[in-house]
Every structure is written in C-alpha cells, then in structure tokens.
Design a protein around this motif. Structure first.
Motif, PDB file in Angstrom:
ATOM      1  N   PHE A  69       0.855  -1.184   0.000  1.00 33.33           N
ATOM      2  CA  PHE A  69       0.000   0.000   0.000  1.00 33.33           C
ATOM      3  C   PHE A  69       0.894   1.238   0.000  1.00 33.33           C
ATOM      4  O   PHE A  69       1.755   1.383   0.860  1.00 33.33           O
ATOM      5  CB  PHE A  69      -0.903   0.041   1.243  1.00 33.33           C
ATOM      6  CG  PHE A  69      -2.018  -0.957   1.209  1.00 33.33           C
ATOM      7  CD1 PHE A  69      -3.257  -0.617   0.691  1.00 33.33           C
ATOM      8  CD2 PHE A  69      -1.831  -2.244   1.690  1.00 33.33           C
ATOM      9  CE1 PHE A  69      -4.290  -1.529   0.664  1.00 33.33           C
ATOM     10  CE2 PHE A  69      -2.852  -3.163   1.662  1.00 33.33           C
ATOM     11  CZ  PHE A  69      -4.085  -2.808   1.148  1.00 33.33           C
ATOM     12  N   PHE A  70       0.667   2.137  -0.948  1.00 30.38           N
ATOM     13  CA  PHE A  70       1.500   3.324  -1.090  1.00 30.38           C
ATOM     14  C   PHE A  70       0.627   4.563  -0.967  1.00 30.38           C
ATOM     15  O   PHE A  70      -0.427   4.654  -1.600  1.00 30.38           O
ATOM     16  CB  PHE A  70       2.203   3.319  -2.448  1.00 30.38           C
ATOM     17  CG  PHE A  70       3.182   2.190  -2.596  1.00 30.38           C
ATOM     18  CD1 PHE A  70       4.526   2.399  -2.347  1.00 30.38           C
ATOM     19  CD2 PHE A  70       2.750   0.922  -2.966  1.00 30.38           C
ATOM     20  CE1 PHE A  70       5.427   1.356  -2.467  1.00 30.38           C
ATOM     21  CE2 PHE A  70       3.651  -0.119  -3.088  1.00 30.38           C
ATOM     22  CZ  PHE A  70       4.993   0.091  -2.837  1.00 30.38           C
ATOM     23  N   THR A  71       1.054   5.516  -0.148  1.00 30.49           N
ATOM     24  CA  THR A  71       0.321   6.759   0.037  1.00 30.49           C
ATOM     25  C   THR A  71       0.701   7.731  -1.075  1.00 30.49           C
ATOM     26  O   THR A  71       1.876   8.043  -1.261  1.00 30.49           O
ATOM     27  CB  THR A  71       0.655   7.374   1.411  1.00 30.49           C
ATOM     28  OG1 THR A  71       0.342   6.409   2.419  1.00 30.49           O
ATOM     29  CG2 THR A  71      -0.146   8.640   1.647  1.00 30.49           C
ATOM     30  N   THR A  72      -0.290   8.194  -1.815  1.00 28.35           N
ATOM     31  CA  THR A  72      -0.015   9.106  -2.930  1.00 28.35           C
ATOM     32  C   THR A  72       0.228  10.522  -2.414  1.00 28.35           C
ATOM     33  O   THR A  72      -0.314  10.914  -1.383  1.00 28.35           O
ATOM     34  CB  THR A  72      -1.189   9.123  -3.922  1.00 28.35           C
ATOM     35  OG1 THR A  72      -2.362   9.579  -3.259  1.00 28.35           O
ATOM     36  CG2 THR A  72      -1.426   7.756  -4.519  1.00 28.35           C
ATOM     37  N   PRO A  73       1.041  11.307  -3.147  1.00 33.75           N
ATOM     38  CA  PRO A  73       1.243  12.699  -2.752  1.00 33.75           C
ATOM     39  C   PRO A  73      -0.050  13.487  -2.933  1.00 33.75           C
ATOM     40  O   PRO A  73      -0.842  13.185  -3.823  1.00 33.75           O
ATOM     41  CB  PRO A  73       2.315  13.210  -3.718  1.00 33.75           C
ATOM     42  CG  PRO A  73       2.633  12.114  -4.643  1.00 33.75           C
ATOM     43  CD  PRO A  73       1.798  10.941  -4.321  1.00 33.75           C
ATOM     44  N   GLU A  74      -0.271  14.472  -2.083  1.00 33.97           N
ATOM     45  CA  GLU A  74      -1.468  15.302  -2.209  1.00 33.97           C
ATOM     46  C   GLU A  74      -1.282  16.283  -3.353  1.00 33.97           C
ATOM     47  O   GLU A  74      -0.190  16.782  -3.590  1.00 33.97           O
ATOM     48  CB  GLU A  74      -1.725  16.054  -0.902  1.00 33.97           C
ATOM     49  CG  GLU A  74      -2.152  15.150   0.221  1.00 33.97           C
ATOM     50  CD  GLU A  74      -2.432  15.917   1.498  1.00 33.97           C
ATOM     51  OE1 GLU A  74      -2.631  17.153   1.437  1.00 33.97           O
ATOM     52  OE2 GLU A  74      -2.441  15.282   2.555  1.00 33.97           O
ATOM     53  N   HIS A  75      -2.372  16.569  -4.028  1.00 32.70           N
ATOM     54  CA  HIS A  75      -2.359  17.446  -5.192  1.00 32.70           C
ATOM     55  C   HIS A  75      -1.763  18.811  -4.842  1.00 32.70           C
ATOM     56  O   HIS A  75      -0.920  19.334  -5.573  1.00 32.70           O
ATOM     57  CB  HIS A  75      -3.790  17.579  -5.709  1.00 32.70           C
ATOM     58  CG  HIS A  75      -3.892  18.175  -7.069  1.00 32.70           C
ATOM     59  ND1 HIS A  75      -5.038  18.692  -7.555  1.00 32.70           N
ATOM     60  CD2 HIS A  75      -2.985  18.344  -8.046  1.00 32.70           C
ATOM     61  CE1 HIS A  75      -4.847  19.143  -8.765  1.00 32.70           C
ATOM     62  NE2 HIS A  75      -3.608  18.947  -9.089  1.00 32.70           N
ATOM     63  N   ASN A  76      -2.172  19.399  -3.732  1.00 30.45           N
ATOM     64  CA  ASN A  76      -1.644  20.714  -3.333  1.00 30.45           C
ATOM     65  C   ASN A  76      -0.132  20.669  -3.105  1.00 30.45           C
ATOM     66  O   ASN A  76       0.581  21.606  -3.429  1.00 30.45           O
ATOM     67  CB  ASN A  76      -2.355  21.237  -2.085  1.00 30.45           C
ATOM     68  CG  ASN A  76      -3.775  21.655  -2.375  1.00 30.45           C
ATOM     69  OD1 ASN A  76      -4.141  21.928  -3.520  1.00 30.45           O
ATOM     70  ND2 ASN A  76      -4.596  21.690  -1.350  1.00 30.45           N
ATOM     71  N   ASN A  77       0.348  19.567  -2.525  1.00 26.27           N
ATOM     72  CA  ASN A  77       1.786  19.425  -2.310  1.00 26.27           C
ATOM     73  C   ASN A  77       2.532  19.305  -3.640  1.00 26.27           C
ATOM     74  O   ASN A  77       3.640  19.809  -3.785  1.00 26.27           O
ATOM     75  CB  ASN A  77       2.095  18.206  -1.438  1.00 26.27           C
ATOM     76  CG  ASN A  77       1.635  18.400  -0.017  1.00 26.27           C
ATOM     77  OD1 ASN A  77       1.344  19.513   0.406  1.00 26.27           O
ATOM     78  ND2 ASN A  77       1.543  17.315   0.724  1.00 26.27           N
ATOM     79  N   MET A  78       1.901  18.637  -4.623  1.00 26.94           N
ATOM     80  CA  MET A  78       2.513  18.517  -5.945  1.00 26.94           C
ATOM     81  C   MET A  78       2.677  19.899  -6.568  1.00 26.94           C
ATOM     82  O   MET A  78       3.725  20.228  -7.109  1.00 26.94           O
ATOM     83  CB  MET A  78       1.655  17.645  -6.864  1.00 26.94           C
ATOM     84  CG  MET A  78       1.652  16.184  -6.499  1.00 26.94           C
ATOM     85  SD  MET A  78       3.252  15.392  -6.729  1.00 26.94           S
ATOM     86  CE  MET A  78       3.585  15.765  -8.424  1.00 26.94           C
ATOM     87  N   TYR A  79       1.617  20.730  -6.509  1.00 28.61           N
ATOM     88  CA  TYR A  79       1.700  22.066  -7.085  1.00 28.61           C
ATOM     89  C   TYR A  79       2.723  22.921  -6.353  1.00 28.61           C
ATOM     90  O   TYR A  79       3.430  23.709  -6.957  1.00 28.61           O
ATOM     91  CB  TYR A  79       0.328  22.746  -7.119  1.00 28.61           C
ATOM     92  CG  TYR A  79      -0.471  22.377  -8.351  1.00 28.61           C
ATOM     93  CD1 TYR A  79       0.150  22.094  -9.561  1.00 28.61           C
ATOM     94  CD2 TYR A  79      -1.849  22.324  -8.311  1.00 28.61           C
ATOM     95  CE1 TYR A  79      -0.573  21.762 -10.690  1.00 28.61           C
ATOM     96  CE2 TYR A  79      -2.592  21.984  -9.443  1.00 28.61           C
ATOM     97  CZ  TYR A  79      -1.938  21.717 -10.628  1.00 28.61           C
ATOM     98  OH  TYR A  79      -2.647  21.386 -11.742  1.00 28.61           O
ATOM     99  N   SER A  80       2.832  22.739  -5.062  1.00 27.33           N
ATOM    100  CA  SER A  80       3.836  23.468  -4.292  1.00 27.33           C
ATOM    101  C   SER A  80       5.241  23.045  -4.731  1.00 27.33           C
ATOM    102  O   SER A  80       6.129  23.877  -4.909  1.00 27.33           O
ATOM    103  CB  SER A  80       3.625  23.197  -2.804  1.00 27.33           C
ATOM    104  OG  SER A  80       4.627  23.796  -2.057  1.00 27.33           O
ATOM    105  N   GLU A  81       5.431  21.745  -4.922  1.00 24.01           N
ATOM    106  CA  GLU A  81       6.725  21.228  -5.376  1.00 24.01           C
ATOM    107  C   GLU A  81       7.056  21.753  -6.778  1.00 24.01           C
ATOM    108  O   GLU A  81       8.178  22.154  -7.058  1.00 24.01           O
ATOM    109  CB  GLU A  81       6.699  19.702  -5.380  1.00 24.01           C
ATOM    110  CG  GLU A  81       8.024  19.078  -5.672  1.00 24.01           C
ATOM    111  CD  GLU A  81       8.002  17.558  -5.571  1.00 24.01           C
ATOM    112  OE1 GLU A  81       8.914  16.949  -6.146  1.00 24.01           O
ATOM    113  OE2 GLU A  81       7.093  16.984  -4.947  1.00 24.01           O
ATOM    114  N   MET A  82       6.056  21.780  -7.668  1.00 24.76           N
ATOM    115  CA  MET A  82       6.274  22.321  -9.012  1.00 24.76           C
ATOM    116  C   MET A  82       6.664  23.792  -8.933  1.00 24.76           C
ATOM    117  O   MET A  82       7.560  24.246  -9.657  1.00 24.76           O
ATOM    118  CB  MET A  82       5.014  22.172  -9.868  1.00 24.76           C
ATOM    119  CG  MET A  82       4.781  20.782 -10.375  1.00 24.76           C
ATOM    120  SD  MET A  82       3.253  20.739 -11.335  1.00 24.76           S
ATOM    121  CE  MET A  82       2.672  19.117 -10.903  1.00 24.76           C
ATOM    122  N   GLY A  83       5.990  24.525  -8.054  1.00 24.85           N
ATOM    123  CA  GLY A  83       6.296  25.947  -7.883  1.00 24.85           C
ATOM    124  C   GLY A  83       7.742  26.166  -7.473  1.00 24.85           C
ATOM    125  O   GLY A  83       8.415  27.069  -7.986  1.00 24.85           O
TER     126      GLY A  83
END
Length: 163
Positions: free
Chosen positions: A74-88
């Motif tokens: 079982f793998f916990t996916t990254p949260e969408h908001n965290n992904m956008y923050s990382e992209m930023g």
C-alpha cells in the motif's frame, strides 16, 4: 476506490483538477509473495513560447521521488496541493538557473469570452514565454523479486479536463 488492471507498460488516466492525486492509497497486487514494489513520481517542466507557434523551447523531467510504502503493498499518494507546491519550487529553480524575471503581458482569451487579461511570463531566448504548471504526473512502478528489478510500469495521471 477504483481498481486498475493493466497488461501494458504505460497507462494514461484522465481526471479533473479536484481529484488530482488525492486518491489516498494505491495497492499493488503481487504476482507472488516474494514480490516487492517501489513507486516513485515525477513531472515534466517546460518553457513554452507564448506565441503558440514556436512550441516548447526547453523541457526537463524532474528526478523521480519515492512514495512511501505504508503497509506492505500500500502506497500513500502525494497530495495534489503538495505537488503544485513542489512544481512551484522547481519553477523558481528554473527561473534562477536561466536568470528569468517575471514579465506581465496582456493576452486575449482563446474563446474571446473573457476579453483581454494579464498573465505572467518570462523572456527566454529573446521571446515571451510561459512556464505552465504541468497537468501530467508520471508514476513509475518498479517490481522486484528479492533485490532484482524484474519489471517497470508507468502510470500517467492527466489532470486536464478531457474535451
């Protein structure tokens, strides 16, 4: 909850912006008890000519980042908001790397409904460009038997709304 069974190396899923990667957990079903998996994610960043004619002037895949295995398969996916923050933060690194400064410009809406609006861009290779947030997230699923990598599959999640 949804189930995906694939026999190919790459699968592309479309989703809307609200769902994103916030699916919680991904469960990988092993072929046998000795299977072990590692999942990592990445995204591509691009510098795109604003004129729409010259296309992509620069692009690079960001390094893959491992997703935590929370409960054996079982793998916990990254949260969408965290992904956008990382992209930023990666966009800021690219701006620093190429010494790009924010440039505001007026743009006509493609469908004409919204008139003219202001957008932020950069000057790259002597032309006005955009660094858009990507709509594609790449999941890499590595399957191991013991310590030997035996298979890699890719899952592409597309945040864009299908037309």
């Amino acid at each position: 909850m949804w189930t995906l069974t694939t026999k190919t190396d790459t699968v592309r899923l479309n989703t809307d912006d609200d769902m994103g990667l916030d699916v919680g957990k991904i469960e990988i079903l092993p072929n046998n008890k000795s299977d072990r998996f590692e999942i990592s994610y990445s995204f591509k960043l691009e510098i795109i000519a604003e004129n729409g004619k010259d296309g992509i002037l620069w692009e690079s895949m960001m390094p893959y980042k491992k997703i935590k295995d929370s409960l054996n398969y079982f793998f916990t996916t990254p949260e969408h908001n965290n992904m956008y923050s990382e992209m930023g933060s990666k966009i800021k690194e690219i701006k620093t790397k190429f010494n790009l400064k924010d440039t505001a410009f007026k743009k006509e809406a493609a469908n004409g409904d919204y008139g003219t609006y202001t957008e932020d861009g950069v000057i790259f290779k002597n032309q006005l460009c955009e660094i858009p947030y990507t709509e594609l997230i790449y999941l890499k699923i590595d399957r191991f038997i013991g310590n030997k990598l035996t298979e890699t599959k890719y899952l592409v999640i597309d945040f864009s709304i299908p037309e």
